[in-house]
Design an enzyme around this catalytic site. Structure first.
Site, PDB file in Angstrom:
ATOM      1  N   SER A 122     -23.024  -4.525  28.323  1.00  0.00           N
ATOM      2  CA  SER A 122     -22.278  -5.688  28.816  1.00  0.00           C
ATOM      3  C   SER A 122     -22.713  -6.078  30.214  1.00  0.00           C
ATOM      4  CB  SER A 122     -20.778  -5.386  28.906  1.00  0.00           C
ATOM      5  OG  SER A 122     -20.364  -4.389  28.078  1.00  0.00           O
ATOM      6  N   HIS A 143     -25.944  -8.925  23.234  1.00  0.00           N
ATOM      7  CA  HIS A 143     -24.579  -8.606  23.677  1.00  0.00           C
ATOM      8  C   HIS A 143     -23.557  -9.305  22.784  1.00  0.00           C
ATOM      9  CE1 HIS A 143     -21.263  -8.905  26.902  1.00  0.00           C
ATOM     10  NE2 HIS A 143     -21.108  -7.820  26.176  1.00  0.00           N
ATOM     11  N   GLU A 155     -24.810 -13.097  23.091  1.00  0.00           N
ATOM     12  CA  GLU A 155     -25.501 -13.411  24.339  1.00  0.00           C
ATOM     13  C   GLU A 155     -26.824 -12.636  24.327  1.00  0.00           C
ATOM     14  OE1 GLU A 155     -23.451 -13.866  28.722  1.00  0.00           O
ATOM     15  OE2 GLU A 155     -23.203 -11.969  27.729  1.00  0.00           O
ATOM     16  N   ASN A 193     -19.551 -11.945  31.180  1.00  0.00           N
ATOM     17  CA  ASN A 193     -18.842 -10.914  31.940  1.00  0.00           C
ATOM     18  C   ASN A 193     -18.829 -11.185  33.443  1.00  0.00           C
ATOM     19  OD1 ASN A 193     -17.822  -9.508  29.851  1.00  0.00           O
ATOM     20  ND2 ASN A 193     -19.479  -8.018  29.749  1.00  0.00           N
TER      21      ASN A 193
HETATM   22  N1  CAA Z   1     -12.785  -9.795   9.711  1.00  0.00           N
HETATM   23  C1  CAA Z   1     -13.053 -11.117   9.660  1.00  0.00           C
HETATM   24  N2  CAA Z   1     -12.201 -12.074  10.116  1.00  0.00           N
HETATM   25  C2  CAA Z   1     -11.016 -11.658  10.583  1.00  0.00           C
HETATM   26  C3  CAA Z   1     -10.657 -10.284  10.640  1.00  0.00           C
HETATM   27  C4  CAA Z   1     -11.601  -9.343  10.184  1.00  0.00           C
HETATM   28  N3  CAA Z   1     -11.375  -8.034  10.211  1.00  0.00           N
HETATM   29  N4  CAA Z   1      -9.422 -10.203  11.182  1.00  0.00           N
HETATM   30  C5  CAA Z   1      -9.028 -11.445  11.470  1.00  0.00           C
HETATM   31  N5  CAA Z   1      -9.981 -12.324  11.106  1.00  0.00           N
HETATM   32  C6  CAA Z   1      -9.981 -13.794  11.277  1.00  0.00           C
HETATM   33  C7  CAA Z   1      -8.700 -14.416  10.798  1.00  0.00           C
HETATM   34  O1  CAA Z   1      -8.728 -14.675   9.435  1.00  0.00           O
HETATM   35  C8  CAA Z   1      -8.664 -15.703  11.615  1.00  0.00           C
HETATM   36  O2  CAA Z   1      -9.567 -16.634  11.081  1.00  0.00           O
HETATM   37  P1  CAA Z   1      -9.170 -18.199  10.960  1.00  0.00           P
HETATM   38  O3  CAA Z   1      -8.987 -18.669  12.376  1.00  0.00           O
HETATM   39  O4  CAA Z   1     -10.330 -18.815  10.262  1.00  0.00           O
HETATM   40  O5  CAA Z   1      -7.897 -18.199  10.181  1.00  0.00           O
HETATM   41  C9  CAA Z   1      -9.261 -15.265  12.964  1.00  0.00           C
HETATM   42  O6  CAA Z   1     -10.037 -14.069  12.677  1.00  0.00           O
HETATM   43  C10 CAA Z   1      -8.183 -14.916  13.998  1.00  0.00           C
HETATM   44  O7  CAA Z   1      -7.125 -14.301  13.291  1.00  0.00           O
HETATM   45  P2  CAA Z   1      -5.888 -13.645  13.985  1.00  0.00           P
HETATM   46  O8  CAA Z   1      -5.505 -14.463  15.190  1.00  0.00           O
HETATM   47  O9  CAA Z   1      -4.814 -13.315  13.031  1.00  0.00           O
HETATM   48  O10 CAA Z   1      -6.618 -12.324  14.341  1.00  0.00           O
HETATM   49  P3  CAA Z   1      -6.165 -11.119  15.158  1.00  0.00           P
HETATM   50  O11 CAA Z   1      -4.802 -11.273  15.725  1.00  0.00           O
HETATM   51  O12 CAA Z   1      -6.466  -9.922  14.389  1.00  0.00           O
HETATM   52  O13 CAA Z   1      -7.242 -11.144  16.336  1.00  0.00           O
HETATM   53  C11 CAA Z   1      -8.394 -12.192  18.105  1.00  0.00           C
HETATM   54  C12 CAA Z   1      -7.148 -12.105  17.279  1.00  0.00           C
HETATM   55  C13 CAA Z   1      -9.558 -12.693  17.304  1.00  0.00           C
HETATM   56  C14 CAA Z   1      -8.760 -10.848  18.758  1.00  0.00           C
HETATM   57  C15 CAA Z   1      -7.953 -13.251  19.141  1.00  0.00           C
HETATM   58  O14 CAA Z   1      -6.781 -12.843  19.749  1.00  0.00           O
HETATM   59  C16 CAA Z   1      -8.991 -13.497  20.173  1.00  0.00           C
HETATM   60  O15 CAA Z   1      -9.920 -14.268  19.956  1.00  0.00           O
HETATM   61  N6  CAA Z   1      -8.802 -12.858  21.374  1.00  0.00           N
HETATM   62  C17 CAA Z   1      -9.731 -12.973  22.463  1.00  0.00           C
HETATM   63  C18 CAA Z   1     -10.864 -12.043  22.244  1.00  0.00           C
HETATM   64  C19 CAA Z   1     -11.903 -12.153  23.326  1.00  0.00           C
HETATM   65  O16 CAA Z   1     -11.786 -12.905  24.279  1.00  0.00           O
HETATM   66  N7  CAA Z   1     -12.954 -11.358  23.177  1.00  0.00           N
HETATM   67  C20 CAA Z   1     -14.004 -11.289  24.127  1.00  0.00           C
HETATM   68  C21 CAA Z   1     -13.773 -10.083  24.950  1.00  0.00           C
HETATM   69  S1  CAA Z   1     -14.970  -9.995  26.227  1.00  0.00           S
HETATM   70  C22 CAA Z   1     -16.176  -9.067  25.569  1.00  0.00           C
HETATM   71  O17 CAA Z   1     -16.163  -8.615  24.465  1.00  0.00           O
HETATM   72  C23 CAA Z   1     -17.322  -8.896  26.473  1.00  0.00           C
HETATM   73  C24 CAA Z   1     -17.478  -7.525  27.030  1.00  0.00           C
HETATM   74  O18 CAA Z   1     -18.602  -7.060  27.060  1.00  0.00           O
HETATM   75  C25 CAA Z   1     -16.362  -6.822  27.650  1.00  0.00           C
END
Ligand code: CAA
Length: 287
Positions: A122, A143, A155, A193
């Site tokens: 990251s 990434h 990325e 990041n």
């Molecule tokens: N497989 C495939 N699709 C799935 C799934 C799975 N296991 N679980 C859920 N989904 C899908 C759902 O069907 C839904 O799709 P639609 O929008 O087409 O209906 C979508 O994903 C979102 O569903 P939910 O809101 O119910 O999913 P959730 O509550 O389980 O998860 C989340 C929510 C996707 C995590 C959402 O909250 C989110 O986007 N959060 C922000 C995450 C983020 O910012 N990540 C980046 C972090 S930074 C990083 O990673 C960089 C680093 O190096 C630190």
């Protein structure tokens, strides 16, 4: 090698990110072998992948047949020798430079010298990993974002030794995995990041100063900015250890106090309050 010719992918590490990357590669039709440090971690990784694939079926994202197909193309091991015939290796081990350097030395010795070695780091310098190998032109950053099966971004990070061909291969591979790619230079934090660390650190400092509660900060960001999660929910998802390791790397590179890990977050890491993965972070996940 062309992305469409990649049949076998090796993934190093099967934690939060590694398990998601394994799942994404298997769903794209590759045979995937992941390496973990011991049999217990191999099993934990497998359980994570099973849970996520089951959820994907529940949410109607894949069929039961695809789930079974993906699971049958995934193999976990604690033995590096088993990834020797990979056509691509993606390293997703813990965010620790010394560990990653050692892994790249091992990968360089074990794998064919024509294959690309990618790292999911990251924030750490791609060139440091590249120069542990005899193929620094074939080392690139890929990434992924957490959770990898859901987040559409990949990325790509081009180290100063990475060749045009390697970058194009990584771009094509990203497309095959269903991701949208962006390219960043090899500077701490890359695009996302770098921005994210300023934002999350600011939120932690607001809380330290008792300016607002964590619940209100999260609600404000979700409803005022349309983010799917507030900063504390996101910190708990990513893991405070990972995010503070990223902050340390940014501080080391830029010496900007705003990106240094805030004291509250450091203490939480020491206490093991890492977020969802340990059941407690800013919020409690045990019930
Ligand atoms: N497989 C495939 N699709 C799935 C799934 C799975 N296991 N679980 C859920 N989904 C899908 C759902 O069907 C839904 O799709 P639609 O929008 O087409 O209906 C979508 O994903 C979102 O569903 P939910 O809101 O119910 O999913 P959730 O509550 O389980 O998860 C989340 C929510 C996707 C995590 C959402 O909250 C989110 O986007 N959060 C922000 C995450 C983020 O910012 N990540 C980046 C972090 S930074 C990083 O990673 C960089 C680093 O190096 C630190």
């Amino acid at each position: 090698m062309k992305p469409e010719d990649v049949k076998k992918v090796g993934v190093i590490g099967c934690g939060i990110m590694g398990s998601g990357i394994v799942e994404v590669c298997a769903k794209a039709g590759a045979e995937v072998t992941y390496v973990e440090v011991d049999d217990e971690r191999v099993e934990q990784g497998r359980a994570r992948i099973e849970k996520s694939l089951a959820r994907a079926v529940e949410r109607g994202k894949i069929s039961e047949e695809d789930r079974v197909g993906a699971m049958s193309s995934i193999h976990g091991t604690a033995d590096y020798e088993e990834i020797a015939d990979s056509d691509l290796v993606i390293e997703a081990a813990t965010e620790n430079l010394e560990i990653k350097l050692e892994i790249f030395r091992t990968l360089d010795q074990l794998t064919r010298d024509d294959i690309v070695l990618a790292t999911n780091t990251s924030s750490l310098p791609i060139v440091r990993m590249a120069t542990q190998t005899k193929r620094p032109d074939k080392v690139v950053g890929m990434h992924f974002f957490n959770p990898p099966p859901i987040m559409p971004l990949l990325e790509l990070v081009r180290g100063i030794t990475t060749s045009d061909d390697t970058l194009e291969f990584a771009r094509g591979m990203g497309e095959r995995l269903g991701k949208t790619t962006v390219v960043a230079k090899d500077r701490a934090g890359f695009i996302v990041n770098y921005l994210l660390t300023y934002y999350l650190n600011s939120a932690i400092r607001m809380l330290e100063e008792e300016f607002a509660t964590k619940e209100d900060i999260d609600t404000a960001v979700k409803l005022g900015l349309s983010h799917p999660m507030g900063p504390f929910e996101l910190l708990d998802l990513i893991g405070l250890d990972t995010m503070m390791a990223v902050a340390e790397v940014l501080y080391d590179e830029f010496k900007d106090p705003d990106v240094a890990p805030p004291p509250m977050a450091r203490r939480m890491v020491h206490a093991g309050y890492l977020g969802r993965k340990t059941g407690k972070g800013f919020y409690d996940y045990t019930s």
